[in-house]
Design an enzyme around this catalytic site. Structure first.
Site, PDB file in Angstrom:
ATOM      1  N   CYS A  85       0.890  -1.149  -0.082  1.00 27.78           N
ATOM      2  CA  CYS A  85       0.023  -0.003  -0.048  1.00 27.78           C
ATOM      3  C   CYS A  85       0.971   1.521   0.030  1.00 27.78           C
ATOM      4  CB  CYS A  85      -0.888  -0.032   1.269  1.00 27.78           C
ATOM      5  SG  CYS A  85      -1.913   1.441   1.315  1.00 27.78           S
ATOM      6  N   HIS A 127      -9.075  -3.808  -2.389  1.00 24.34           N
ATOM      7  CA  HIS A 127      -8.050  -3.003  -1.473  1.00 24.34           C
ATOM      8  C   HIS A 127      -8.617  -1.773  -1.282  1.00 24.34           C
ATOM      9  CE1 HIS A 127      -3.641  -2.196  -0.348  1.00 24.34           C
ATOM     10  NE2 HIS A 127      -4.471  -0.856  -0.593  1.00 24.34           N
ATOM     11  N   GLU A 128      -9.061  -0.866  -2.326  1.00 24.09           N
ATOM     12  CA  GLU A 128      -9.455   0.667  -2.212  1.00 24.09           C
ATOM     13  C   GLU A 128     -10.892   0.691  -1.635  1.00 24.09           C
ATOM     14  OE1 GLU A 128      -7.269   2.311  -2.962  1.00 24.09           O
ATOM     15  OE2 GLU A 128      -6.223   0.945  -4.233  1.00 24.09           O
ATOM     16  N   HIS A 131     -10.157   0.622   2.257  1.00 24.50           N
ATOM     17  CA  HIS A 131      -9.525   1.998   2.641  1.00 24.50           C
ATOM     18  C   HIS A 131     -10.790   2.740   3.010  1.00 24.50           C
ATOM     19  CE1 HIS A 131      -5.081   2.301   2.049  1.00 24.50           C
ATOM     20  NE2 HIS A 131      -5.360   1.707   0.942  1.00 24.50           N
TER      21      HIS A 131
HETATM   22 ZN   LIG Z   1      -3.632   1.187  -0.059  1.00 27.42          ZN
END
Ligand SMILES: [Zn+2]
Length: 137
Positions: A85, A127-128, A131
């Site tokens: 990341c 992944h986003e 977040h």
């Molecule tokens: Zn990330």
């Protein structure tokens, strides 16, 4: 506009709020910032540029896509891999992802859409979205 990146894990651990129409420009800033970091980064969430709203940007086969309020509505093909990341120091960390996902989101005109993604693009989106939920790998 290209924004500075946030690296504070406390800030990045806060769950983002839903994006509204007045957050349209956040998506543009996110896309500009992602494109500026394309050598090292394949996707970004708005909190990485300091805005706790559910907006993500990512590359889908070289094209920069922005999604507002993305939500995974279907997933299949669980696998285990490692990810890095841009917001975190250190090497790759183990994660569980899905090969195939179906995502509900609002596009840049704030119209709701549903699209399917597979492979690497699907992995970036997962992944986003993590977040947006304040989840760091
Ligand atoms: Zn990330």
């Amino acid at each position: 506009m290209i924004k500075d990146l946030v690296h504070d894990p406390m800030f990045l651990g806060i769950k983002s709020n839903p994006a509204a129409k007045e957050d349209i420009l956040v998506g543009q800033d996110l896309a500009d910032t992602l494109i500026a970091h394309r050598e090292t980064c394949v996707g970004m969430a708005a909190n990485m540029i300091g805005v706790t709203k559910c907006v993500i940007a990512f590359f889908d086969n070289g094209r920069c896509v922005v999604m507002y309020n993305p939500e995974i509505v279907q997933k299949s093909g669980e696998f285990h891999t490692e990810e890095s990341c841009l917001s975190l120091l250190g090497g790759p960390r183990p994660v569980t992802r899905y090969k195939n996902i179906r995502v509900k989101f609002q596009d840049k005109t704030f119209v709701w859409k549903t699209s399917s993604f597979t492979g690497f693009t699907a992995q970036i989106i997962q992944h986003e979205i993590d977040h947006c939920n304040g989840i760091l790998i």
